[in-house]
Every structure is written in C-alpha cells, then in structure tokens.
Design a protein around this motif. Structure first.
Motif, PDB file in Angstrom:
ATOM      1  N   GLY A 109     -20.422 -31.934  25.869  1.00  0.00           N
ATOM      2  CA  GLY A 109     -20.425 -33.383  26.014  1.00  0.00           C
ATOM      3  C   GLY A 109     -19.038 -33.895  26.379  1.00  0.00           C
ATOM      4  O   GLY A 109     -18.051 -33.558  25.735  1.00  0.00           O
ATOM      5  N   VAL A 110     -18.963 -34.703  27.456  1.00  0.00           N
ATOM      6  CA  VAL A 110     -17.705 -35.305  27.893  1.00  0.00           C
ATOM      7  C   VAL A 110     -17.906 -36.813  27.832  1.00  0.00           C
ATOM      8  O   VAL A 110     -18.745 -37.365  28.550  1.00  0.00           O
ATOM      9  CB  VAL A 110     -17.328 -34.867  29.322  1.00  0.00           C
ATOM     10  N   ALA A 111     -17.158 -37.502  26.966  1.00  0.00           N
ATOM     11  CA  ALA A 111     -17.445 -38.916  26.713  1.00  0.00           C
ATOM     12  C   ALA A 111     -16.166 -39.741  26.642  1.00  0.00           C
ATOM     13  O   ALA A 111     -15.125 -39.282  26.168  1.00  0.00           O
ATOM     14  CB  ALA A 111     -18.226 -39.068  25.406  1.00  0.00           C
ATOM     15  N   VAL A 112     -16.306 -40.982  27.152  1.00  0.00           N
ATOM     16  CA  VAL A 112     -15.290 -42.030  26.993  1.00  0.00           C
ATOM     17  C   VAL A 112     -16.024 -43.268  26.510  1.00  0.00           C
ATOM     18  O   VAL A 112     -16.754 -43.905  27.278  1.00  0.00           O
ATOM     19  CB  VAL A 112     -14.548 -42.316  28.305  1.00  0.00           C
ATOM     20  N   PHE A 115     -14.208 -34.069  24.334  1.00  0.00           N
ATOM     21  CA  PHE A 115     -15.039 -32.939  24.732  1.00  0.00           C
ATOM     22  C   PHE A 115     -15.640 -32.350  23.450  1.00  0.00           C
ATOM     23  O   PHE A 115     -14.907 -31.960  22.539  1.00  0.00           O
ATOM     24  CB  PHE A 115     -14.220 -31.871  25.450  1.00  0.00           C
ATOM     25  N   SER A 116     -16.974 -32.264  23.390  1.00  0.00           N
ATOM     26  CA  SER A 116     -17.625 -31.811  22.165  1.00  0.00           C
ATOM     27  C   SER A 116     -18.757 -30.848  22.472  1.00  0.00           C
ATOM     28  O   SER A 116     -19.452 -30.967  23.489  1.00  0.00           O
ATOM     29  CB  SER A 116     -18.164 -33.004  21.369  1.00  0.00           C
ATOM     30  N   HIS A 117     -18.913 -29.855  21.582  1.00  0.00           N
ATOM     31  CA  HIS A 117     -19.988 -28.870  21.680  1.00  0.00           C
ATOM     32  C   HIS A 117     -20.229 -28.328  20.278  1.00  0.00           C
ATOM     33  O   HIS A 117     -19.284 -28.139  19.494  1.00  0.00           O
ATOM     34  CB  HIS A 117     -19.603 -27.737  22.634  1.00  0.00           C
ATOM     35  N   VAL A 118     -21.501 -28.039  19.972  1.00  0.00           N
ATOM     36  CA  VAL A 118     -21.834 -27.634  18.607  1.00  0.00           C
ATOM     37  C   VAL A 118     -21.168 -26.321  18.219  1.00  0.00           C
ATOM     38  O   VAL A 118     -20.972 -26.049  17.032  1.00  0.00           O
ATOM     39  CB  VAL A 118     -23.366 -27.514  18.435  1.00  0.00           C
ATOM     40  N   SER A 119     -20.830 -25.484  19.182  1.00  0.00           N
ATOM     41  CA  SER A 119     -20.269 -24.168  18.867  1.00  0.00           C
ATOM     42  C   SER A 119     -18.762 -24.102  19.039  1.00  0.00           C
ATOM     43  O   SER A 119     -18.172 -23.029  18.874  1.00  0.00           O
ATOM     44  CB  SER A 119     -20.927 -23.094  19.739  1.00  0.00           C
ATOM     45  N   PHE A 120     -18.121 -25.243  19.407  1.00  0.00           N
ATOM     46  CA  PHE A 120     -16.691 -25.222  19.667  1.00  0.00           C
ATOM     47  C   PHE A 120     -16.021 -26.420  19.006  1.00  0.00           C
ATOM     48  O   PHE A 120     -16.652 -27.443  18.723  1.00  0.00           O
ATOM     49  CB  PHE A 120     -16.417 -25.247  21.182  1.00  0.00           C
TER      50      PHE A 120
END
Length: 822
Positions: free
Chosen positions: A42-45, A72-77
């Motif tokens: 996920g890339v969010a502003v 920048f978000s990810h369930v595994s990172f």
C-alpha cells in the motif's frame, strides 16, 4: 447572459488547469531485502493511495508545492515513511527497500518471507547460480546438488527427481511453461539450458507435493522469474567455453523496461577430453528478451522471446577404452569412419497481460507459441578389436592390445526429422476474499501439431558374420554352421507420424490461514482437470480422455520456543502423455496411451535455528509414491524410449535432508542427503529396479573466502550418486539385464579473484564504471573420476559373449573465466 456563461466557463477552465498544475507524481519499484519485488504494498498520502503490481511497481499522484508524507505498508513488512516536496508536474522516482516485519510468538521469530517455506519450496539465490562452477553451469547445475535430484551427465541439463525421469519435470519462466527438444539422444547435443542465468531474479524449486496451480507432471516444478530492470545495466561473461552478454534498461517515463541476453557456447573443451578422438565442435547460440510495459496502475504487459540454435557436427576418429580387472585387463579399440550432423532450431514467444481490478482481484492472460525444427543425420562405421592388454610395465607394447578376442564392425544410420508447433492460450485469476482466505483459478487450451520422420537402423557383424535381429528366433551358431535365416538389420526403426493433440486443462485452489489456539496453520486445497485427444494420420483417432487431480497441502507451526514448521502434502498427480510418450519402440504413435497416475504423500519438517550466531536451516522430507498405468521406458544416454502401453505399476519411496546456512560468515552453503528406492512390475513379471533407481545421493555446495585475502573466493560443487540400473543394450528386456553402472563421483571447484563487488571497493579509475569485476579459474572433475553414462556392447561370435564397455564422461578440464557487470 451569453457573455456571463463564457466568462464562467473560462474561470472554471482556468481553475481546472491550476488544480492540475498543483499535482505531482511519485513512482518506483519496491523491493525486499533480497532484491525481490513486493506485490500489494500500500502506497498512501492521506486518503489517496494505490498498491504495487506483481513487479513491485507503483505510481501515485500527490499534491505539489507542499510537504507530504508517503506511507508504504504491507502486512509482512515494516511500514516505511518518507516526506517529500515536489514541484507541479514533477515526476519523482523513489525505490524503497522494505525490511521483513518481525513478530514475536513466544520466543519464535516469523518473518515476512515465510510463504515459500509454508509451501515447501526451495528458493535459490541467483548469485549462487552464477558463481558455482559446473561443466554445464546454470540453474540445473545447482538443482542437481539438492536432495532427491539425480543426474549422471555433466554435459546435460536433464535431471531426475525422486524416481521420475527427465520428462516428468515442469519448468516455468515468468509463469510460462517451456519445453525441451524432442530428438535429443546425447547430453552433448543438448547445449544451453532455456534459462539465461544473467536474467534471473528468483528461482523456486519443489521436488514433490506441489499445488494444483502447477501443471500435469509427476515429479517436480522449477519456477523461474526473470528480472524487471530498474535502471540501465550490463553484464559480460567470457570463458574458454563461450560467453554471454546481457543488457537491461528502463525508459525515461518508467513505463517500458527491457532485458536482453545473448549467449554462445562451444563444448569442444569438454568433449575433446573424452576417450574418443574426434573432429568435433558442438556450438550453441541463443538470444532471449523480456519486454515489460506498465500501461497503467491496472494493466501491465510483457513479452518473452527466445531464439536458439544448436549445431552438433561430430566426426569420430579412434577410441580405446580399458576395462576388465587388474589380473585380466581388456581393451576395446575402435576405428571410425563417417560423421554425424545434428541441428536444432527453436523459436519461442509468449505474451502476458495482467489486469489488477483492485488490490484484491487480479486476472492474468497468456498466449505463447513454441516451434522447433530438429534434425539428426548420421552414418558412422565403427570397426573394433576386443582383446587382452599388455599389462607388463616396461614392455614396448605396454597398454596395447596384444591378443584379439573378437573383431567386428557396427554401422549406424539415421535420417530423423521433426517439426513441432505448440500453441497455448491461458487465463488465471487471483481473488483475496479476506486476509485469511485467497482463491486462485485458471484455464488453458493447448494445440500440438507434430510432424516426425524416424529412420534408424544398425547392422552388426563379428569377423564377417552378420548378427541378425534378436527377435527373429533363428538359430545363429556361425561360423560352425551357415546361417540360413533372413538378412535383416540388427535394429530397424522406420515411421512417419503426423500427430495433432488438443488439450483443455484447468485448476481451482484455495489458501487459508487460521489458528488452533496459539498455533498457526495454513491449508491449501485444490483440484486440476485435464482433457485431451490424439489424432494421428494412418491410425484410428484416439479416445477423448480426462483426468482429475485433487491436491492438498497443510502446514502447522506450533507455538514453541524453537522455530519449527511441519508440513504434509499429497494427492493424485497425473501425467497425460506428451508426444515422446506416445511413440513406441517401433516409432509408431499409439493414440490411446493413458495418463500415468501417481498418489503422492510427503511429510516434511522445517527447522530454522542459529549456530555460531549465524542462521541455519534443516529441512527433512519423507515421501511415498504409488504409480499406476506406468508407461515403461529405457534410457540411452539421455534419450528415453517408451513402450507406450501402460503395462506396469510402480512405487517410489525415500528420505531427503538438506542443511544450509552460513558455514562461512556472509556466504550460503549446504549439505544434501537422499535415499531412494523405486521399482516397477511389468505385466505381472515381478518388481525390478526402475531405470532411475539411484539409491544414495550426497551433495555439497560450499563457498569460502580467505580472511587475509578477502578478494580470493572459493566455490565447491560436489556430487556423489550410487550407480544407476542401466547400461543394457538398446531395446533389451530389462528383466534380462539387471546390472548397475558404477557410482557417479564428481567435484568441480572454482577460484575467483574479485577486483570489485558490493563488499570490495576499488579506487582504480578503470574499475569505476563496474559494480562487479572478477577473474576466475575453474577445475571440472577435480579428482579425474571416470564416470560412465552408458555401455557400448560388443559381441564375440566365438564365445557367444557380450561385453559392456563403459562410455566415460569428461575427464579433468581447466577453464578460465571473466565476469564484468555495470
């Protein structure tokens, strides 16, 4: 009123232009710590956002002219944040590297790289593939060091897995199935592997119990992903065996990427080390390219293309092979006339389109074509003397044949031509129902059109007395009595086949993650279906046949202090016959050959731990296969001849183990062990060893460096396999020849002096453009072991004896190597 409308329209347009002008774009590719792209990041502003595609690429519009924070978000990172201020209409490239999220479960550490571990997939680092030495270096060279994988031919990329043969392995590149040539009878003819090592980003291998999304083969899956370039780069490799050049780049707007590799190989250095003196220069050449186009955040396109040409011009001159015992040394001396000219031209192209409707739903479309034109032409006369060798040291004739037991000749002829076209159309779907449940499905249509002419014959005589075909049942006791039977070649195969096969296949599977108390488990369950029909000219059309293959994987991770994972997988696996499996001993296509069926059961244990404060992993697997409708075969070098009658049943069971980790800090090495037993029962005659019954296997892949000379690296590739059943005469009844070849022992070692890489920097001006520059020395077959792949059978008409004379592989060979990367 009209002027007011025009004024308002102009104001609105101006505001729109101003609003557009206040936008900018941030884009890039997101990688993990192993340089693999991460999908669905996920890339969010603020409230605006997007997700990365399968290549890790993203593009997002953000407000311009002010400082914003991109998350920048990810369930595994671990989450990653960056603050940027961009100008209006500015394109900013940013390529972050995300670190694996670490979650504490008691004292157990679970990282984001656990999916392949759960599936029982072995992942191989491309750097290891490029550096480990081997006579036929590449992915298959490394695969052969893994437990459960067997090969006795260093000149071939073919390998057998857990009792299967060379035709029972699936190979994918970027999710597209690739094929081997059809007519190959010698590893020397095979040439280059389809996979270009310098283009590889990720390599996954499964030796059994694989999921339904993979195709219909009985033994293994090799799943390869090519690299998606992020910047301009180039690599050059040159050695005494040939060379390769790979160039990659990305367009200014980040939408187009391309990586192209050219390879050339000349096996003269290796084959000229064998016992047969020849005028021989086998050459192989290919070009591969991967073109990617990111049309939008929803659509991505790619094209994979390959052109390969192998030429095998062989003119044998003489050969002497010593065998027998110390007390009774025997030698075969052969004088040759004639030559062999083989040629293989293959063309391959595949298009792929990915449509990401949203972050939870994705469709993939594939269209591929494979065209091969193959030619085997040879006329070779071999005149031989079989006799006793002078073993008296100091004698003028030491090592020569001083008494001939038999004299004879053998004439082999072939005019084989094959033209095959294979076209595939496929669609795949992926749907994430929630974080615990995902659904995958796919459907595929395959059309195969194969034109084959097979003309082979062999004439054998001993001291002028012709040996007829064995199954004529005529008494032959020459020279005491004249032979009165019909004159016929010892072997004679003639067939012309025009064959068309249409196939429909598909699969559906689900992945579910859950908990039992504090313990985690993962379940994958699915089913495959495959329908096909064979239509060959001159024979009745085959029946429409269909198979169903249910498959299950279950992984369980207990809430223990130790990081241990248990797996059980199995199901029904089918292998609908490919063209080679339809062709019987006489070369005639049998249209109603059934699919071989195997029940698999695999029990696995995966234990990660630390030793010497460094990471290690021990993986052990026990497996069992019960195989029915077996299509029995014999192997001549690497050519497989099928009986095409589903006349047998078989079984295989064994145990594999691999310990890998940093035995030397900063390098990966491993030790492999495998035990296998596989037997077959033809027509109720009783169980005998299958051609791939290789009982024990040991493999070592080791990397080291000298602390006092960090520029100097050492790479060792060592394999030991017990002897295979085989070496029997062509077309022989295996129940009459239950003998084994000698054990296969081989060690290849490489020394590399690194002038520059990621760890070693250099201030030399001529090295500044390079990211990697090294010089190497490789020694193939370090201990000069004599490994035999088949036997040449010679006959003595007086004693009625037959002698199996080993056909030895390559001896010790030295090679120089240069590697340079930009």
């Amino acid at each position: 009123m009209q002027l007011k409308k025009i004024f308002l329209l102009l104001v609105f347009s101006l505001l729109s232009v101003v609003a557009v002008a206040q936008k900018a774009r941030i884009k890039g590719v997101i990688l993990d710590e192993f340089q693999n792209p991460i999908e669905n990041v996920g890339v969010a502003v603020g409230d605006a956002g997007t997700v990365t595609n399968s290549t890790g690429f993203f593009i997002l519009e953000i407000p311009a002219g002010k400082k914003v924070t991109v998350v920048f978000s990810h369930v595994s990172f671990k989450n990653y944040k960056v603050s940027v201020t961009l100008k209006p209409n500015e394109d900013f490239e940013f390529n972050p590297v995300l670190n694996a999220r670490v979650e504490e479960i008691g004292e157990v550490v679970v990282t984001g790289n656990s999916k392949k571990r759960i599936e029982g997939v072995t992942t191989i680092d491309p750097v290891v593939i490029r550096t480990i030495p081997g006579a036929n270096a590449g992915i298959e060279n490394i695969i052969k060091t893994l437990p459960g994988v067997y090969s006795n031919n260093e000149l071939s990329t073919s390998y057998a897995v857990r009792g299967g043969n060379y035709d029972e392995n699936l190979v994918y590149v970027n999710e597209i199935e690739v094929y081997r040539p059809f007519l190959i009878r010698s590893g020397q003819q095979e040439g280059l592997s389809f996979t270009n090592t310098d283009m590889v980003q990720n390599v996954d291998f499964s030796a059994g119990g694989f999921q339904s999304k993979y195709g219909d083969k009985l033994s293994s899956v090799l799943d390869i992903t090519y690299r998606n370039p992020r910047k301009f780069g180039a690599s050059l490799e040159a050695s005494l065996l040939g060379g390769s050049l790979t160039v990659e780049g990305i367009s200014k707007n980040q939408k187009w990427t391309n990586i192209t590799g050219v390879r050339y190989r000349d096996n003269s250095l290796l084959v000229n080390s064998q016992e047969t003196e020849t005028n021989f220069r086998p050459t192989f050449f290919d070009v591969q390219t991967l073109l990617n186009f990111n049309a939008s955040t929803k659509w991505q396109y790619s094209f994979l293309g390959n052109i390969s040409q192998n030429r095998y011009n062989y003119e044998p001159l003489t050969r002497q092979t010593n065998f027998g015992t110390i007390d009774e040394p025997i030698a075969l001396v052969v004088y040759y006339e004639g030559q062999e000219k083989d040629k293989y031209l293959t063309l391959f192209g595949a298009g792929k389109a990915v449509f990401e409707y949203n972050e939870k739903n994705k469709l993939k479309f594939f269209l591929s074509g494979y065209h091969t034109q193959e030619q085997e032409y040879y006329d070779i006369l071999a005149q031989y003397r079989l006799g006793e060798v002078d073993a008296n040291i100091g004698s003028e004739t030491f090592g020569d044949v001083v008494y001939s037991r038999g004299i004879g000749s053998q004439l082999n002829h072939a005019r084989n031509d094959l033209d095959a076209l294979i076209v595939n159309a496929e669609v795949k779907g992926f749907h994430e129902v929630n974080k615990e449940l995902q659904i995958e499905w796919g459907g595929k249509f395959t059309m195969e059109d194969i034109r084959d002419r097979l003309v082979e014959w062999e004439v054998i005589d001993s001291a002028g007395f012709s040996l007829p075909k064995p199954d004529l049942n005529y008494q032959n006791d020459q020279p005491y009595n004249a032979y009165v039977g019909p004159l016929a070649p010892y072997q004679n195969v003639r067939a012309t086949n025009y064959t068309r096969i249409n196939r429909l296949s598909g699969y559906a599977q689900m992945n579910y993650r859950g908990k039992i108390g504090a313990h985690d488990y993962w379940l994958n369950a699915g089913i495959r279906a495959h329908q096909w029909q064979v239509d060959a000219d001159g024979v009745p059309k085959g029946d429409s046949q269909i198979t169903f293959s249910p498959r299950v994987q279950f992984a369980f991770k207990p809430d223990w202090e130790k990081d241990i994972l248990f797996r059980i997988s199995g199901g029904l696996y089918h292998q609908p016959p490919f063209y080679r499996e339809l062709r019987d001993y006489d070369g005639v296509v049998q249209t109603n050959v059934k699919a071989q069926q195997s029940f698999h059961l695999v029990l696995s244990n995966d234990y990660s731990f630390k030793m010497w404060q460094r990471p290690f992993k021990l993986v052990s697997e026990a497996y069992y296969k019960n195989i029915t409708d077996v299509n029995t075969y014999t192997i001549d070098n690497v050519q497989i001849r099928y009986r095409a009658n589903n006349e047998a049943e078989a079984y295989a069971y064994g145990f594999d183990a691999r310990l890998n980790g940093e035995f030397v800090p900063g390098t990966e090495s491993w030790f492999s062990f495998g035990y296998l037993k596989t037997e077959e029962n033809q027509d109720g005659k009783g169980f005998i060893a299958r051609p791939t019954d290789q009982r024990l296997k040991f493999g070592i892949l080791f990397q080291d460096y000298m602390p006092n000379i960090p520029n100097l690296r050492l790479y060792l590739n060592l394999v030991y396999n017990t002897g295979l059943p085989g070496g029997s005469p062509s077309y022989a009844d295996p129940y009459n020849y239950q003998m084994r070849l000698k054990d296969y022992r081989r060690a290849d070692v490489g020394f590399s002096y690194v002038l520059k890489d990621e760890k070693i920097k250099s201030e030399k001006s001529w090295l500044k453009p390079f990211t990697d520059f090294s010089l190497g020395l490789e020694i193939f077959n370090l201990f000069n072991n004599q490994n035999a792949i088949t036997n040449t059978w010679v006959r003595d008409v007086y004693t009625k004896s037959q002698y199996g004379v080993p056909n030895y592989m390559t001896t010790r060979v030295f090679n120089l190597k240069l590697i340079a990367r930009l």
